[in-house]
Motif scaffolding. Structure first.
Motif, PDB file in Angstrom:
ATOM      1  N   PRO A 129      -3.572  -0.832 -11.466  1.00 36.93           N
ATOM      2  CA  PRO A 129      -4.212  -0.570 -10.161  1.00 36.93           C
ATOM      3  C   PRO A 129      -3.223  -0.391  -9.011  1.00 36.93           C
ATOM      4  O   PRO A 129      -3.362  -1.003  -7.955  1.00 36.93           O
ATOM      5  CB  PRO A 129      -5.091  -1.808  -9.961  1.00 36.93           C
ATOM      6  CG  PRO A 129      -4.399  -2.895 -10.707  1.00 36.93           C
ATOM      7  CD  PRO A 129      -3.792  -2.225 -11.912  1.00 36.93           C
ATOM      8  N   VAL A 130      -2.238   0.477  -9.228  1.00 37.45           N
ATOM      9  CA  VAL A 130      -1.277   0.770  -8.166  1.00 37.45           C
ATOM     10  C   VAL A 130      -1.871   1.730  -7.137  1.00 37.45           C
ATOM     11  O   VAL A 130      -1.772   1.487  -5.929  1.00 37.45           O
ATOM     12  CB  VAL A 130       0.039   1.329  -8.764  1.00 37.45           C
ATOM     13  CG1 VAL A 130       0.972   1.812  -7.664  1.00 37.45           C
ATOM     14  CG2 VAL A 130       0.727   0.263  -9.609  1.00 37.45           C
ATOM     15  N   PRO A 131      -2.512   2.836  -7.563  1.00 37.38           N
ATOM     16  CA  PRO A 131      -3.120   3.720  -6.557  1.00 37.38           C
ATOM     17  C   PRO A 131      -4.184   3.028  -5.720  1.00 37.38           C
ATOM     18  O   PRO A 131      -4.415   3.402  -4.571  1.00 37.38           O
ATOM     19  CB  PRO A 131      -3.739   4.842  -7.410  1.00 37.38           C
ATOM     20  CG  PRO A 131      -2.962   4.838  -8.682  1.00 37.38           C
ATOM     21  CD  PRO A 131      -2.627   3.395  -8.924  1.00 37.38           C
ATOM     22  N   GLU A 132      -4.825   2.009  -6.281  1.00 40.16           N
ATOM     23  CA  GLU A 132      -5.859   1.285  -5.543  1.00 40.16           C
ATOM     24  C   GLU A 132      -5.274   0.256  -4.580  1.00 40.16           C
ATOM     25  O   GLU A 132      -6.018  -0.371  -3.818  1.00 40.16           O
ATOM     26  CB  GLU A 132      -6.804   0.574  -6.521  1.00 40.16           C
ATOM     27  CG  GLU A 132      -7.681   1.507  -7.342  1.00 40.16           C
ATOM     28  CD  GLU A 132      -6.942   2.185  -8.486  1.00 40.16           C
ATOM     29  OE1 GLU A 132      -7.475   3.142  -9.056  1.00 40.16           O
ATOM     30  OE2 GLU A 132      -5.814   1.761  -8.823  1.00 40.16           O
ATOM     31  N   GLN A 136       0.814  -1.205   0.000  1.00 40.34           N
ATOM     32  CA  GLN A 136       0.000   0.000   0.000  1.00 40.34           C
ATOM     33  C   GLN A 136       0.856   1.268   0.000  1.00 40.34           C
ATOM     34  O   GLN A 136       0.504   2.256  -0.639  1.00 40.34           O
ATOM     35  CB  GLN A 136      -0.921   0.005   1.234  1.00 40.34           C
ATOM     36  CG  GLN A 136      -1.858  -1.186   1.340  1.00 40.34           C
ATOM     37  CD  GLN A 136      -3.042  -1.065   0.395  1.00 40.34           C
ATOM     38  OE1 GLN A 136      -3.359   0.017  -0.073  1.00 40.34           O
ATOM     39  NE2 GLN A 136      -3.692  -2.185   0.108  1.00 40.34           N
ATOM     40  N   GLU A 137       1.982   1.239   0.693  1.00 46.77           N
ATOM     41  CA  GLU A 137       2.780   2.451   0.888  1.00 46.77           C
ATOM     42  C   GLU A 137       4.034   2.502   0.034  1.00 46.77           C
ATOM     43  O   GLU A 137       4.668   3.559  -0.064  1.00 46.77           O
ATOM     44  CB  GLU A 137       3.153   2.582   2.365  1.00 46.77           C
ATOM     45  CG  GLU A 137       1.959   2.686   3.292  1.00 46.77           C
ATOM     46  CD  GLU A 137       2.372   2.983   4.721  1.00 46.77           C
ATOM     47  OE1 GLU A 137       3.130   3.953   4.920  1.00 46.77           O
ATOM     48  OE2 GLU A 137       1.962   2.236   5.621  1.00 46.77           O
ATOM     49  N   GLN A 138       4.404   1.392  -0.573  1.00 47.69           N
ATOM     50  CA  GLN A 138       5.626   1.361  -1.372  1.00 47.69           C
ATOM     51  C   GLN A 138       5.677   2.417  -2.474  1.00 47.69           C
ATOM     52  O   GLN A 138       6.705   3.089  -2.645  1.00 47.69           O
ATOM     53  CB  GLN A 138       5.805  -0.033  -1.991  1.00 47.69           C
ATOM     54  CG  GLN A 138       7.079  -0.194  -2.782  1.00 47.69           C
ATOM     55  CD  GLN A 138       7.077  -1.473  -3.605  1.00 47.69           C
ATOM     56  OE1 GLN A 138       6.681  -1.473  -4.762  1.00 47.69           O
ATOM     57  NE2 GLN A 138       7.483  -2.581  -2.990  1.00 47.69           N
ATOM     58  N   PRO A 139       4.593   2.630  -3.243  1.00 50.09           N
ATOM     59  CA  PRO A 139       4.666   3.637  -4.308  1.00 50.09           C
ATOM     60  C   PRO A 139       5.057   5.021  -3.811  1.00 50.09           C
ATOM     61  O   PRO A 139       5.781   5.751  -4.508  1.00 50.09           O
ATOM     62  CB  PRO A 139       3.244   3.631  -4.890  1.00 50.09           C
ATOM     63  CG  PRO A 139       2.734   2.258  -4.623  1.00 50.09           C
ATOM     64  CD  PRO A 139       3.297   1.899  -3.284  1.00 50.09           C
ATOM     65  N   TYR A 172       7.916   7.316  -5.403  1.00 52.66           N
ATOM     66  CA  TYR A 172       7.545   8.610  -5.983  1.00 52.66           C
ATOM     67  C   TYR A 172       8.414   9.752  -5.476  1.00 52.66           C
ATOM     68  O   TYR A 172       8.404  10.839  -6.063  1.00 52.66           O
ATOM     69  CB  TYR A 172       6.074   8.931  -5.668  1.00 52.66           C
ATOM     70  CG  TYR A 172       5.068   8.052  -6.362  1.00 52.66           C
ATOM     71  CD1 TYR A 172       5.387   7.362  -7.530  1.00 52.66           C
ATOM     72  CD2 TYR A 172       3.771   7.901  -5.844  1.00 52.66           C
ATOM     73  CE1 TYR A 172       4.465   6.551  -8.160  1.00 52.66           C
ATOM     74  CE2 TYR A 172       2.840   7.101  -6.480  1.00 52.66           C
ATOM     75  CZ  TYR A 172       3.189   6.421  -7.629  1.00 52.66           C
ATOM     76  OH  TYR A 172       2.280   5.626  -8.258  1.00 52.66           O
ATOM     77  N   GLN A 173       9.142   9.555  -4.392  1.00 57.92           N
ATOM     78  CA  GLN A 173      10.015  10.612  -3.903  1.00 57.92           C
ATOM     79  C   GLN A 173      11.060  11.001  -4.948  1.00 57.92           C
ATOM     80  O   GLN A 173      11.480  12.150  -5.018  1.00 57.92           O
ATOM     81  CB  GLN A 173      10.715  10.162  -2.616  1.00 57.92           C
ATOM     82  CG  GLN A 173       9.776   9.988  -1.446  1.00 57.92           C
ATOM     83  CD  GLN A 173      10.507   9.562  -0.196  1.00 57.92           C
ATOM     84  OE1 GLN A 173      11.516  10.162   0.190  1.00 57.92           O
ATOM     85  NE2 GLN A 173      10.024   8.520   0.454  1.00 57.92           N
ATOM     86  N   CYS A 174      11.436  10.028  -5.780  1.00 57.23           N
ATOM     87  CA  CYS A 174      12.367  10.314  -6.877  1.00 57.23           C
ATOM     88  C   CYS A 174      11.653  10.287  -8.233  1.00 57.23           C
ATOM     89  O   CYS A 174      11.924  11.115  -9.099  1.00 57.23           O
ATOM     90  CB  CYS A 174      13.507   9.306  -6.888  1.00 57.23           C
ATOM     91  SG  CYS A 174      14.578   9.337  -5.439  1.00 57.23           S
ATOM     92  N   MET A 218      -1.702  -3.482  -6.778  1.00 56.63           N
ATOM     93  CA  MET A 218      -0.351  -3.743  -7.262  1.00 56.63           C
ATOM     94  C   MET A 218       0.593  -2.761  -6.597  1.00 56.63           C
ATOM     95  O   MET A 218       0.163  -1.766  -6.005  1.00 56.63           O
ATOM     96  CB  MET A 218      -0.267  -3.573  -8.795  1.00 56.63           C
ATOM     97  CG  MET A 218      -1.007  -4.588  -9.616  1.00 56.63           C
ATOM     98  SD  MET A 218      -0.860  -4.231 -11.390  1.00 56.63           S
ATOM     99  CE  MET A 218       0.929  -4.389 -11.642  1.00 56.63           C
ATOM    100  N   SER A 219       1.865  -3.050  -6.686  1.00 59.55           N
ATOM    101  CA  SER A 219       2.885  -2.112  -6.228  1.00 59.55           C
ATOM    102  C   SER A 219       3.945  -2.002  -7.316  1.00 59.55           C
ATOM    103  O   SER A 219       3.919  -2.744  -8.305  1.00 59.55           O
ATOM    104  CB  SER A 219       3.508  -2.578  -4.909  1.00 59.55           C
ATOM    105  OG  SER A 219       4.176  -3.815  -5.092  1.00 59.55           O
TER     106      SER A 219
END
Length: 339
Positions: free
Chosen positions: A197-200, A173-176, A180-182, A203-204
């Motif tokens: 479906p990464v924001p959902e 859930q939090e990996q993206p 995204y920091q870079c 997936m990661s």
């Protein structure tokens, strides 16, 4: 009169003796292993006690929470002590001897900008410390020093939080948010209407990417297509008629992080198709379909079709529904990929 020898009894006796001997050897080996582990555990706890004498529960940064992570499993002989990662740090232990404050530990981990008061070591030096364990035992980290992240001075602690019992980069859930920091461009693409479906949270980033390997695009497989086929097996084929761009690279038509066009397409048809099937081809190495374009501009009809209106602003997929590959037995270009 000679006594009869029961060979069955002899055989059973020998095997029983052999089994008892093996059991005894196994017990001795297990006892030796347990003794070695107990000694290593005691030594590790003794080393840690030197650090935890000051770095206790009063620390603002949760130092002791490392014992709730894999790096703090006391029964695992591979578990490192504080000094195994941070060095002996003898000057740091002696304290303030020159009036300038306590000297830094031998090895400091963190990002380029940190509020710990000490400047972190170079990213590659930090990685070398981690690789003492994570590369020695093989696994997916063995090619880290050939990876794109390592060669761009990304430290392990830029992504991982070692002392915390919740490492965000290992949470689907939090990996993206960590990535995204870079990778800010990918954040923007993922917020477009058509996206994986990464924001959902289904997936990661690591569903497709392996940042520890030496793949140029840090993919989990050796190529883009093989990575896509781990989920989209129906697109693999084999088909009677294979669409060449599909075999070459899925990314020729699709933008996997997100687009404003349905099905993750880079452009809407027919503009996407006309990159190859036009008077000029914008794709390197792809020949233009001059006959197709000439037929559209002069007669407004499709090649091989006796009558029909222009196809401007219409979708090629209205007719060519099996664009990834077709099993049609008709080999003519006019009906290829229709069904």
């Amino acid at each position: 009169m000679k006594a009869k020898i029961c060979w069955k009894t002899v055989f059973c006796s020998v095997m029983l003796a052999f089994g008892l001997a093996s059991t005894a050897d196994a017990a001795d080996e297990q006892s030796t292993t347990q003794a070695t582990q107990s000694t290593a555990q005691a030594s590790r706890q003794q080393k840690d006690a030197v650090c935890t004498r000051c770095h206790d529960e009063s620390e603002t940064k949760p130092i002791l929470s490392i014992y709730q992570t894999r790096h703090g499993v006391t029964t695992d002989p591979r578990t490192p002590a504080c000094q195994d990662c941070h060095g002996a740090s003898e000057a740091h232990l002696k304290g303030n001897t020159d009036g300038k404050g306590r000297p830094r530990p031998d090895k400091i981990f963190g990002r380029k900008h940190t509020d710990s008061g000490y400047k972190p070591d170079d990213a590659q030096e930090q990685a070398d410390t981690c690789m003492n364990c994570h590369q020695t035992h093989g696994g997916k980290h063995i090619n880290w020093k050939s990876s794109a992240h390592y060669n761009r001075d990304v430290a392990c602690t830029s992504c991982h939080t070692v002392h915390s019992n919740h490492d965000k980069v290992r949470d689907k859930q939090e990996q993206p948010q960590v990535c995204y920091q870079c990778h800010k461009e990918q954040r923007a693409l993922m917020n477009r209407p058509s996206h994986h479906p990464v924001p959902e949270g289904e997936m990661s980033c690591s569903s497709c990417h392996d940042v520890h390997n030496d793949n140029p695009n840090t993919l989990i497989k050796s190529s883009t297509n093989d990575t896509c086929y781990t989920c989209h097996m129906e697109k693999r084929g084999p088909f009677v008629h294979n669409h060449e761009p599909v075999q070459e690279d899925c990314a020729l038509c699709h933008q996997p992080h997100g687009t404003s066009v349905a099905n993750l397409l880079k452009q809407r048809a027919p503009m996407l198709c006309q990159q190859c099937h036009g008077s000029t081809s914008s794709i390197p190495g792809h020949a233009a379909n001059t006959a197709f374009q000439q037929s559209l501009t002069t007669t407004g009809a499709l090649p091989g079709v006796s009558s029909g209106g222009p196809v401007g602003a219409r979708g090629c997929l209205n007719c060519h529904s099996n664009i990834h590959g077709s099993n049609s037995t008709d080999a003519t270009n006019a009906v290829r990929f229709f069904r």
